[in-house]
Design an enzyme around this catalytic site. Structure first.
Site, PDB file in Angstrom:
ATOM      1  N   LYS A  49      -6.970  -5.187   4.487  1.00  0.00           N
ATOM      2  CA  LYS A  49      -6.061  -6.052   5.049  1.00  0.00           C
ATOM      3  C   LYS A  49      -6.880  -6.915   5.979  1.00  0.00           C
ATOM      4  CE  LYS A  49      -1.668  -3.566   4.272  1.00  0.00           C
ATOM      5  NZ  LYS A  49      -0.661  -2.741   4.920  1.00  0.00           N
ATOM      6  N   GLN A  93       1.030  -0.292  10.408  1.00  0.00           N
ATOM      7  CA  GLN A  93       0.787   0.607   9.224  1.00  0.00           C
ATOM      8  C   GLN A  93       1.667   1.813   8.904  1.00  0.00           C
ATOM      9  OE1 GLN A  93      -1.158  -0.625   6.573  1.00  0.00           O
ATOM     10  NE2 GLN A  93      -0.363   1.096   5.431  1.00  0.00           N
ATOM     11  N   ASP A 116       5.547  -8.131   6.704  1.00  0.00           N
ATOM     12  CA  ASP A 116       5.850  -7.200   5.690  1.00  0.00           C
ATOM     13  C   ASP A 116       7.294  -7.330   5.015  1.00  0.00           C
ATOM     14  OD1 ASP A 116       3.740  -5.535   5.267  1.00  0.00           O
ATOM     15  OD2 ASP A 116       4.082  -4.284   7.128  1.00  0.00           O
TER      16      ASP A 116
END
Ligand code: NAP
Length: 279
Positions: A49, A93, A116
């Site tokens: 990412k 994460q 997200d």
């Protein structure tokens, strides 16, 4: 023979669009990436990412925290990032090491920085068809269907899996695109009878070769979301690719299918957040 849907190539295209649009903004978009602990898979995802951010002209702010980080310390960091104007998106994460509570963390991220699309506010907005962000993996699948001009309206769609991050939002987006959707899970009876009805079959179970050729209708579109390891440690999906490919009209490979699209759609969400913050 089926058309292989090239997620890698399409992801490059999406990221180029993000880079072009990001360059037009007065301030570069910023993503805070929080990694707690030393889970090797998470480290690989985070590195990926961060590389995507560089490609797209997005500034990433890495926060690598020890596994012993307390809930209070993590929440304090998120609070600080929620208030930081250089940060458009916050990504924590998952999975988090125990005993950290993922739901509490997801709820702590400001909805306007929830790139997200895990926060209940954004899940609700998506569900009513008025999204701020779209969840990256299902949105990546929708983008692939669009790129390959695969019709959804009126089609029988079957989604295998009902997780909050993949299965449920996938079913929702297909429904919103006028598909007739059946969501299956571990308690579904006679799964193969249902999957054989599917014009579009999306699998997000997480079990190697659990989708076999006898479960797939001739000419179906098969999208494999899963990222599993086979007996030799090789990355693979849920679908028995060699046996299923000859039967279907389109199929996504693993790797090179949904995975790169998930990452590209994350970049698009960061761009969206930055545009909203700089509007
Ligand atoms: P998850 O939370 O473990 O959910 C798996 C789902 O599969 C559950 O709903 C479960 O049903 C269902 N299931 C399990 N066994 C089944 C069976 N035999 N028949 C039908 N359904 C069954 O996993 P997830 O987070 O959604 O991820 C799914 C897969 O996608 C994993 O391989 C993951 O690594 C991958 N993934 C890939 C990406 C990407 O970018 N490509 C992104 C996210 C996830 P119950 O609800 O009844 O338990």
């Amino acid at each position: 023979m089926a058309i292989r849907i090239d997620g890698k190539a399409l992801a490059v295209k999406v990221k180029e669009q993000v880079r072009e649009e990001a360059a037009k903004l007065p301030r570069k978009p910023g993503l805070a990436v929080i990694l707690v602990g030393d889970n090797p898979a998470s480290q690989v995802y985070v590195r990926g990412k961060e590389n995507d951010c560089v490609e797209c002209g997005i500034v990433s702010f890495p926060y690598k925290l020890p596994a012993e980080t307390t809930q209070a310390e993590l929440l304090a960091l998120i609070e600080e990032l929620n208030a930081n104007e250089a940060v458009d998106g916050i990504l924590c994460q998952l999975p988090l090491p125990k005993p950290l509570d993922e739901d509490i963390v997801i709820n702590a991220i400001a909805p306007d920085k929830d790139v997200d699309c895990f926060h209940p506010f954004n899940v609700g907005r998506m569900t009513i068809g008025d999204p701020v962000f779209l969840p990256c993996t299902p949105a990546g699948v929708m983008e692939m269907l669009k790129e390959y001009e695969i019709p959804i309206r009126g089609k029988r769609c079957v989604v295998l899996g009902r997780s909050n991050i993949v299965g449920k939002p996938m079913s929702m987006l297909l429904t919103q695109a006028d598909g007739t959707v059946t969501t299956c899970h571990s308690r579904t009876e006679d799964l193969a009878a249902i999957t054989r009805e599917a014009d579009i079959l999306v699998s997000a179970i997480g079990k190697t070769r659990c989708v076999t050729a006898d479960m797939v209708k001739d000419g179906a579109v098969v999208i494999d979301v899963a990222m599993n390891r086979d007996e030799n440690g090789k990355l693979c999906g849920d679908v028995d690719f060699a046996a299923v490919e000859p039967k279907c009209s389109h199929i996504t490979p693993v790797p090179g299918g949904v995975g790169p699209m998930t990452r590209a759609l994350l970049m698009r969400n960061i761009l969206t957040a930055a545009k909203n913050h700089q509007a």
